[in-house]
Design a protein around this motif. Sequence first.
Motif, PDB file in Angstrom:
ATOM      1  N   ASN A  29     -29.175 -36.784 -35.718  1.00 32.06           N
ATOM      2  CA  ASN A  29     -29.529 -36.953 -34.316  1.00 32.06           C
ATOM      3  C   ASN A  29     -29.950 -35.590 -33.815  1.00 32.06           C
ATOM      4  OD1 ASN A  29     -27.729 -39.404 -34.610  1.00 32.06           O
ATOM      5  ND2 ASN A  29     -28.351 -39.568 -32.480  1.00 32.06           N
ATOM      6  N   GLY A  33     -31.750 -36.295 -28.949  1.00 33.05           N
ATOM      7  CA  GLY A  33     -32.836 -37.137 -29.472  1.00 33.05           C
ATOM      8  C   GLY A  33     -32.271 -38.397 -30.104  1.00 33.05           C
ATOM      9  N   SER A  34     -33.169 -39.346 -30.410  1.00 30.76           N
ATOM     10  CA  SER A  34     -32.707 -40.622 -30.956  1.00 30.76           C
ATOM     11  C   SER A  34     -32.418 -40.491 -32.446  1.00 30.76           C
ATOM     12  CB  SER A  34     -33.751 -41.697 -30.703  1.00 30.76           C
ATOM     13  OG  SER A  34     -34.985 -41.263 -31.180  1.00 30.76           O
ATOM     14  N   PHE A  36     -32.397 -40.506 -36.341  1.00 31.06           N
ATOM     15  CA  PHE A  36     -33.332 -40.364 -37.453  1.00 31.06           C
ATOM     16  C   PHE A  36     -32.551 -40.448 -38.763  1.00 31.06           C
ATOM     17  CE2 PHE A  36     -36.116 -38.886 -34.213  1.00 31.06           C
ATOM     18  CZ  PHE A  36     -37.405 -38.951 -34.722  1.00 31.06           C
ATOM     19  N   ARG A  38     -32.722 -38.933 -42.743  1.00 29.48           N
ATOM     20  CA  ARG A  38     -33.341 -38.000 -43.678  1.00 29.48           C
ATOM     21  C   ARG A  38     -33.196 -38.569 -45.076  1.00 29.48           C
ATOM     22  NH1 ARG A  38     -32.130 -32.335 -41.290  1.00 29.48           N
ATOM     23  NH2 ARG A  38     -34.242 -32.132 -40.585  1.00 29.48           N
ATOM     24  N   LYS A  55     -37.623 -42.281 -38.243  1.00 26.09           N
ATOM     25  CA  LYS A  55     -36.780 -42.865 -37.195  1.00 26.09           C
ATOM     26  C   LYS A  55     -36.037 -44.042 -37.810  1.00 26.09           C
ATOM     27  CE  LYS A  55     -37.555 -43.125 -32.790  1.00 26.09           C
ATOM     28  NZ  LYS A  55     -38.084 -43.268 -31.435  1.00 26.09           N
TER      29      LYS A  55
ATOM     30  N   GLU B  40     -26.485 -41.171 -21.396  1.00 28.05           N
ATOM     31  CA  GLU B  40     -27.241 -40.469 -22.447  1.00 28.05           C
ATOM     32  C   GLU B  40     -27.625 -41.503 -23.496  1.00 28.05           C
ATOM     33  OE1 GLU B  40     -26.113 -36.105 -23.193  1.00 28.05           O
ATOM     34  OE2 GLU B  40     -24.192 -37.070 -22.834  1.00 28.05           O
ATOM     35  N   THR B  42     -29.151 -41.541 -26.186  1.00 29.21           N
ATOM     36  CA  THR B  42     -29.131 -41.238 -27.615  1.00 29.21           C
ATOM     37  C   THR B  42     -27.717 -41.057 -28.177  1.00 29.21           C
ATOM     38  OG1 THR B  42     -29.352 -38.896 -27.151  1.00 29.21           O
ATOM     39  CG2 THR B  42     -31.383 -40.130 -27.512  1.00 29.21           C
ATOM     40  N   ILE B  43     -26.704 -41.127 -27.319  1.00 27.61           N
ATOM     41  CA  ILE B  43     -25.328 -40.972 -27.812  1.00 27.61           C
ATOM     42  C   ILE B  43     -24.604 -42.308 -27.684  1.00 27.61           C
ATOM     43  CG2 ILE B  43     -23.121 -39.802 -27.450  1.00 27.61           C
ATOM     44  CD1 ILE B  43     -24.641 -37.371 -26.459  1.00 27.61           C
ATOM     45  N   GLU B 186     -41.811 -37.490 -27.158  1.00 25.20           N
ATOM     46  CA  GLU B 186     -40.543 -36.966 -27.686  1.00 25.20           C
ATOM     47  C   GLU B 186     -40.287 -37.455 -29.122  1.00 25.20           C
ATOM     48  OE1 GLU B 186     -37.150 -38.396 -25.525  1.00 25.20           O
ATOM     49  OE2 GLU B 186     -35.803 -37.547 -27.032  1.00 25.20           O
ATOM     50  N   SER B 187     -40.589 -38.740 -29.374  1.00 26.53           N
ATOM     51  CA  SER B 187     -40.367 -39.282 -30.721  1.00 26.53           C
ATOM     52  C   SER B 187     -41.248 -38.573 -31.745  1.00 26.53           C
ATOM     53  CB  SER B 187     -40.692 -40.774 -30.757  1.00 26.53           C
ATOM     54  OG  SER B 187     -39.633 -41.501 -30.222  1.00 26.53           O
ATOM     55  N   ASN B 190     -39.997 -35.081 -32.341  1.00 29.99           N
ATOM     56  CA  ASN B 190     -38.815 -35.037 -33.210  1.00 29.99           C
ATOM     57  C   ASN B 190     -39.173 -35.267 -34.677  1.00 29.99           C
ATOM     58  OD1 ASN B 190     -36.666 -34.260 -31.560  1.00 29.99           O
ATOM     59  ND2 ASN B 190     -36.482 -36.306 -30.693  1.00 29.99           N
ATOM     60  N   GLU B 198     -37.100 -27.786 -38.479  1.00 32.45           N
ATOM     61  CA  GLU B 198     -35.657 -27.567 -38.677  1.00 32.45           C
ATOM     62  C   GLU B 198     -35.284 -27.185 -40.116  1.00 32.45           C
ATOM     63  OE1 GLU B 198     -32.106 -29.873 -36.598  1.00 32.45           O
ATOM     64  OE2 GLU B 198     -32.338 -30.502 -38.660  1.00 32.45           O
ATOM     65  N   ILE B 216     -38.093 -33.720 -23.398  1.00 35.78           N
ATOM     66  CA  ILE B 216     -36.755 -34.125 -23.829  1.00 35.78           C
ATOM     67  C   ILE B 216     -35.869 -34.005 -22.593  1.00 35.78           C
ATOM     68  CG2 ILE B 216     -34.830 -33.670 -25.407  1.00 35.78           C
ATOM     69  CD1 ILE B 216     -36.906 -32.477 -27.352  1.00 35.78           C
ATOM     70  N   ARG B 231     -33.098 -24.335 -21.789  1.00 37.86           N
ATOM     71  CA  ARG B 231     -32.101 -24.899 -22.702  1.00 37.86           C
ATOM     72  C   ARG B 231     -32.280 -24.268 -24.075  1.00 37.86           C
ATOM     73  NH1 ARG B 231     -32.851 -30.698 -25.681  1.00 37.86           N
ATOM     74  NH2 ARG B 231     -31.254 -30.281 -27.234  1.00 37.86           N
ATOM     75  N   GLU B 233     -30.583 -24.172 -28.280  1.00 37.00           N
ATOM     76  CA  GLU B 233     -29.620 -24.665 -29.263  1.00 37.00           C
ATOM     77  C   GLU B 233     -29.350 -23.530 -30.240  1.00 37.00           C
ATOM     78  OE1 GLU B 233     -29.000 -28.209 -30.866  1.00 37.00           O
ATOM     79  OE2 GLU B 233     -29.703 -29.392 -29.163  1.00 37.00           O
ATOM     80  N   GLU B 240     -26.804 -27.371 -36.665  1.00 42.62           N
ATOM     81  CA  GLU B 240     -26.822 -27.334 -35.204  1.00 42.62           C
ATOM     82  C   GLU B 240     -25.386 -27.115 -34.733  1.00 42.62           C
ATOM     83  OE1 GLU B 240     -28.951 -30.911 -34.041  1.00 42.62           O
ATOM     84  OE2 GLU B 240     -28.101 -30.658 -32.049  1.00 42.62           O
ATOM     85  N   ASN B 243     -25.241 -26.138 -27.876  1.00 37.81           N
ATOM     86  CA  ASN B 243     -26.329 -26.528 -26.986  1.00 37.81           C
ATOM     87  C   ASN B 243     -26.016 -25.899 -25.638  1.00 37.81           C
ATOM     88  OD1 ASN B 243     -28.523 -28.078 -26.037  1.00 37.81           O
ATOM     89  ND2 ASN B 243     -27.145 -29.701 -25.364  1.00 37.81           N
ATOM     90  N   TYR B 245     -27.402 -25.018 -21.473  1.00 39.98           N
ATOM     91  CA  TYR B 245     -28.327 -25.264 -20.361  1.00 39.98           C
ATOM     92  C   TYR B 245     -28.151 -24.215 -19.280  1.00 39.98           C
ATOM     93  CZ  TYR B 245     -28.343 -30.285 -21.775  1.00 39.98           C
ATOM     94  OH  TYR B 245     -28.445 -31.475 -22.427  1.00 39.98           O
TER      95      TYR B 245
END
Lengths: 187, 332
Positions: A29, A33-34, A36, A38, A55, B40, B42-43, B186-187, B190, B198, B216, B231, B233, B240, B243, B245
């Motif tokens: 994640n 972000g949403s 993914f 790997r 995704k 949120e 995505t969580i 955003e998708s 990423n 990354e 984002i 922001r 990270e 990671e 994070n 802000y």
Amino acid sequence: MIKAGQIEKGTALLIKGQPFVCVDREFVNPGKGSAFVRLKLKSPSTGQVLRETMKSQDNAEDITVEDKDCQYLYNDGENFHFMLTENFEQIEIPMKSFEDYQFIMKDGETYRVTFWEHLPLDIQVPAKVLFTVAEAEEAIKGDTVTGATKMVTTETGLTVRVPIFIKQGEKILVNTETKEYLERVNK
Amino acid sequence: MDIQAIQGRSDLLYQMRAWFRSNGYLEVSTPVLSTDLIPEPTIANFATQYVSEFLGSRELYLVPSPEIHMKKVIAALGRSIYQFSPCFRNSEQVSSYHNPEFTMLEYYTVEADEQQSIAITEELFARTALPGCPQHILPPFRRMTVAEACKTYAGFDLDCTQSTAKLRKEALRLGLTLPDEPESWESTFNRIFLNFVEPTLPQDRPLVLDEYPQQIVCLAKKTPGRPYRQRWELYAGGIELANCYNEELDPTIIRTYYHQQQAILASERGQSQAVIPDADPSFADIFGPAYPRCSGVALGFDRLLMLQLGRSALGGVILFPLSDMLSAGNEM
């Protein structure tokens, strides 16, 4: 079709017309972000490794595979030679796709081989295998340091780091993925 | 059990508490069970049930971060605060770097912005590291903006790829396969970030990846005049770790965030079994004119401990990881 999030180790996929087998999968994640996933994918015919992050909701083309029992005969330095136990047909599988398998598989033993149509995609070796120590250095006298190790070679030619008390002729259990010594087996 | 890791955790907590205290931060302890969360999408969340014979029942949620309550404490006290909080994130893989329950170190510094938080975090790392901590986990941090990282590792100019169409073109140039149906900026970002940026980030020192794209959406302030947010990270050893802000304080923006993100969350989770936690937009009302400007850092404490101990997985660093409990016969 399969969702990328449903792909597991061993799932066979068709990517740009070529078959690949998933050898590793990790969900990620990215910050805020949403989801993914790997993937580490391997081509059985060329040994090529592909890393792809998709995704979880993306579609991937999975292929229907079949497992068959195959007896390992020998290798000629380039190919493994197997015999299908159902019809005694002999097949070849390129060695470069299966690094170190020549040191793990034992002549005459039967393994499950995954086929897509007539193409062998994967050889399934057990996670733990019992080997006999064929060659072992003698432990140096007076070396009593806790955790001291030495290298031994198994009957299949695999070199493994083991505790110094392991002797030639003894049986050891080895993790076939990491090639790490697990325990001595007294049988 | 892993005695070195248990001792390391105890020592690091002790050192960090001492450092925060001597730097004027107040330790707080806010609820893990909450009636509402910051939306949120995505969580994924955990829900549980409060049950009383006389008062009825009500759904409660395990916090994915202590942010919501800590910001209320800042509204009341106007001081810099920190806490080590158990946090819970559902549906994440139970793996080397993830456990659904983990410890978050979250610290808010009043009258500071995200740039000052970099120096604060460097100082915290330098002063509290365990003996034997590997060099690549220690300051000074390397700094790079997300735009610089995109230029270096994926070969495109983020300033000039602000439209979905342009970014899509870059993704295709890089060889990525994109779905036929249109997807958000955003998708696609990423996809590029996770495939090309990354995995290649330098790991010789901790890395502050600064200025995330404004697309984002989060509660960090926008960078004036540029398409980014204030922001960053922190990556260490390729992982990671934190994070940060410059916290958004405008109640109108926060209220809009609540409405939009809750709507996205509810529509995405509507078809599945996923928990849809309650959100209370009146949270925005705590940000009155007296609310101090502040910068918050959320740091994965277990991951930091793992890296300082030179380990490559959380097993042992987290006592009784869920993976062990599940494989011990209590399967799902």
